[in-house]
Structure formats: C-alpha cells, structure tokens
Design a protein around this motif. Structure first.
Motif, short mmCIF file in Angstrom:
data_model
loop_
_atom_site.label_atom_id
_atom_site.label_comp_id
_atom_site.label_asym_id
_atom_site.label_seq_id
_atom_site.Cartn_x
_atom_site.Cartn_y
_atom_site.Cartn_z
N GLN A 80 -69.83 -9.11 36.17
CA GLN A 80 -69.66 -10.29 37.00
C GLN A 80 -68.24 -10.40 37.53
O GLN A 80 -68.01 -10.75 38.69
CB GLN A 80 -70.03 -11.55 36.22
N THR A 81 -67.26 -10.08 36.65
CA THR A 81 -65.86 -10.11 37.09
C THR A 81 -65.62 -9.10 38.19
O THR A 81 -64.94 -9.39 39.19
CB THR A 81 -64.93 -9.85 35.90
N GLN A 98 -63.90 -10.89 51.17
CA GLN A 98 -63.56 -12.10 51.90
C GLN A 98 -62.13 -12.04 52.42
O GLN A 98 -61.84 -12.48 53.54
CB GLN A 98 -63.74 -13.32 51.01
N LEU A 153 -67.24 -10.42 41.37
CA LEU A 153 -66.44 -11.48 41.98
C LEU A 153 -65.18 -10.92 42.62
O LEU A 153 -64.77 -11.37 43.70
CB LEU A 153 -66.07 -12.53 40.92
N MET A 161 -66.17 -9.39 45.84
CA MET A 161 -66.45 -10.43 46.83
C MET A 161 -65.15 -11.03 47.36
O MET A 161 -65.00 -11.26 48.57
CB MET A 161 -67.32 -11.51 46.22
N ASP A 162 -64.19 -11.28 46.45
CA ASP A 162 -62.89 -11.80 46.88
C ASP A 162 -62.19 -10.82 47.80
O ASP A 162 -61.57 -11.21 48.81
CB ASP A 162 -62.01 -12.11 45.66
#
Length: 394
Positions: free
Chosen positions: A170-171, A181, A174, A177-178
């Motif tokens: 999950q880390t 973005q 994320l 994804m960061d």
C-alpha cells in the motif's frame, strides 16, 4: 488461511505414512504408554492409531474434522495399553487446527486447552493426593496446550508478516500515485507556462502574417513583417528563458518567477503594437493600494492571466478598447480584463480554449475564484486571488 482444495498436501501424505508406520513399529516392539491397562487386548491400541493416522491427510483442509476425530481417538487410546504414535499424531493435529483453522478456532483453542490442563491437574491432585499426580497435568499440557500455543505463536507471526507485506504494498502504491500526481501537476504547470509565454507572440505572428497575405500593400506587408520579426525575437527569448528555468530547477535550484505586475505596462505596450492593425487599444487601470509584497505565485498568476487575456483579445476581440484593471483590497487581488465582444472584421487567429483552462487552473490552485464570459457588449475575464501569504492555498 484454510485451504480451498481437498487434495492433501504432499508433506501431509508423507507425515501420515510416517506417523502410522512409527506407531506400528512402537506397538510391535511392545512400547506402550499404559502397560497397567488391560481392559482390552494389546492389539486394540492399533484401532485409535489407524483411525487418527489418515487424519493427517486432512490437517490443512479440514482442521475441525481432524481435531474432532483426533480427540476421540486419543480418548479411546486411554482405555487400551496405549500407543505413543497416537498421542504424537494428536499433538500435530492440535497444532494444525490452530495454524490452518478459522480465526475463531485459532483464538479459542489455546484458551480452552489451557483451561483443560488446569482442570485436569486440579482433579488429578485432588483425587490421587500424590506428588506424582502433577505429572498428569504436565503431560496433558504437553499434549494439548503446548501444540495449541505453538500454533498460535506461528500463526500470529505469519499474520503480522502478511500485514507488513500489505502495508508495504500500500505504501508503494501510494508513493507511485503521489509520484504520478506530482508528474501530472508539473506537466500541467509547464503546459500553462509555455502556453502563456509563447501564445501571445505566436498569435500576433499569425494575425499579421494573415494580414500581409490578404492585403496587397507594400506598406502593410512591411509593417506586418516588422511586427512578425519583433514577436519572433521576443518569443524566442521567452523560450530560452523558460528552458533556462527548467534546467536550473532540474539541477536542484529553485526557478524564480520573473514576470510580475510591475511589467504590465510593458505587456500592454506590446499588445498595442500588435493590435493596432485590428483597431484595438489597450488601457491599464492599476488601483492597487500600498501594502506588503504579493506572494510570488499570486503575482505570477495575475501576470499570466492578464497576458493570456490580452492574447485572446488580439485573436478574437472586435475593434475598440481593451481595459485591464488590477485592484488590491480586503486581502484579495482582483484582476479584470474587458474586451469588445462581437463580430470582428479582418484576420483572426484560431483558438483552442487552452488559455481559459490554464487561467482557471492557475486561479483554483491558489484558492481563488475565476469567471470568464460575455457581459453585454464586452467579454470579461475576472480572477480574485488571495493577496496574503497566509491565505494562499498550498
């Protein structure tokens, strides 16, 4: 953790065969756990062994069933001369029930077997009243509570490792994804900056080149070529500056926002030169009150909004006056550009709508408000931006 297939694991098959053969060998050698029990003939000890042995094949897939059969077999074994193989197989079934069983079973078995051990110890001591009676409780704990506690410990370690693995995934997700973005935001920022810096000059070049091609006049062509050259040089300079800023930022240096509101008069002067052939005039109404310096992102955004609005006026506005207003009051910087709205004769440059999108993005990123559209006979662009550091959106 319970397996979905009923096919026995290869290790379980080997374990079942080895356990049964070991029990048969011990029985043939006369090794028994209770030589003083003669309620049944010696061969009767093989019945619990042969009943519990095949249960090893199902220790992963049906732990509840194997534990029930194993408990019945080990209890029946106590009425015979006893077989050590039966007891050993039962301890493994108890361990497997905790490791592979449902979570409720895994939580209850260590507690229930611990209580059984305590009860058996108390009853044995109260009944026999000898120090040796404590061994009954110890053996019960070794056969029941010990395997259950070991299985619970292993299962907890496995679940903790699985949870850590999921958290790591999950880390990583994320972080990806960061990163995506951040890349998208940076690309959007570069697109806005490139559009705002170059579109003004390219629009002027397009308009004047169209005029030079459509009007057969040496004076008009000469004037148009002069404007084209001036805008080409300025556009090239802007591109070089942007490339320099990107290289500095890529080298770890912070790129400074060079354009500011103090340069609006020069910006309008260029717009006057580019829009004279289309009957456009440009005026600036600077009503900013004295105060602390504007945040750099706000000043850059305001400058780019005015620049893009002038570019749109050069491309689409009818002949008349384009009014640029800048005001600062009540913690807000207001930028308003009004241009004549209506049919326009003569050449005009095509538009893609990217300018309005860029202006809206710049405003919303700073926590401001943006509107654009016709109001009677004028097209108005209006942006309200926070004028203080504490109110600028991060």
């Amino acid at each position: 953790m319970q397996s979905k297939t009923l096919r026995p694991h290869r290790d379980d098959v080997l374990l079942a065969v080895a356990s049964v053969l070991a029990g048969l060998l011990l029985w043939s050698l006369g090794v028994h756990t209770g030589n003083n029990r003669h309620l049944f003939p010696a061969w009767a000890a093989l019945v619990p062994l042969l009943a519990i042995g095949p249960m090893e094949l199902l220790r992963r897939t049906a732990p509840r069933l194997t534990l029930a059969v194993g408990t019945a077999a080990v209890v029946a074994d106590q009425f015979t001369v006893g077989n050590l193989g039966t007891v050993i197989i039962f301890t493994d079934l108890m361990y497997a029930a905790v490791v592979y069983g449902k979570p409720t079973m895994a939580r209850r078995l260590p507690v229930s077997t611990g209580l059984v051990t305590v009860v058996v110890t108390v009853v044995a001591v109260a009944w026999l009243r000898t120090p040796q009676s404590l061994m009954i409780g110890v053996i019960t704990g070794i056969v029941c509570f010990g395997p259950a506690l070991t299985g619970a410990t292993l299962r907890n370690h496995r679940e903790a490792a699985e949870a850590a693995r999921l958290r790591a995934e999950q880390t990583a997700l994320l972080a990806e994804m960061d990163r995506a973005q951040a890349v998208a935001a940076e690309r959007a920022r570069m697109a806005r900056e490139l559009h705002d810096m170059v579109a003004n000059h390219l629009s002027a070049i397009a308009i004047h080149s169209t005029a030079a091609l459509s009007i057969d006049s040496p004076a008009t062509s000469r004037e148009a070529l002069g404007v084209i050259r001036e805008n080409s040089v300025q556009g090239l300079a802007e591109m070089r500056r942007l490339i320099g800023l990107l290289r500095e930022a890529g080298a770890g240096q912070e790129a400074a926002a060079v354009p500011c509101l103090d340069g609006l008069e020069a910006l309008l002067e260029r717009a006057r030169a580019n829009g004279a052939a289309s009957g456009l005039d440009f005026v600036l109404q600077d009503a900013r009150r004295p105060g602390p310096p504007l945040p750099a992102p706000v000043e850059l955004a305001a400058y780019r909004i005015v620049q893009e609005s002038l570019t749109n006026a050069l491309k689409h506005a009818a002949a008349g006056t384009v009014a640029v207003g800048v005001a600062r009051r009540d913690g807000l910087l207001t930028v308003a550009v009004e241009s004549p709205y209506g049919d326009r004769p003569g050449p005009r440059a095509p538009g893609s709508g990217a300018g309005l999108v860029g202006m809206r993005e710049r405003t919303e990123l700073l926590g401001g408000t943006f509107t654009a559209g016709p109001r009677g006979s004028v097209w108005q662009v209006r942006a309200e931006l926070p004028a203080e550091d504490g109110t600028v959106a991060e």
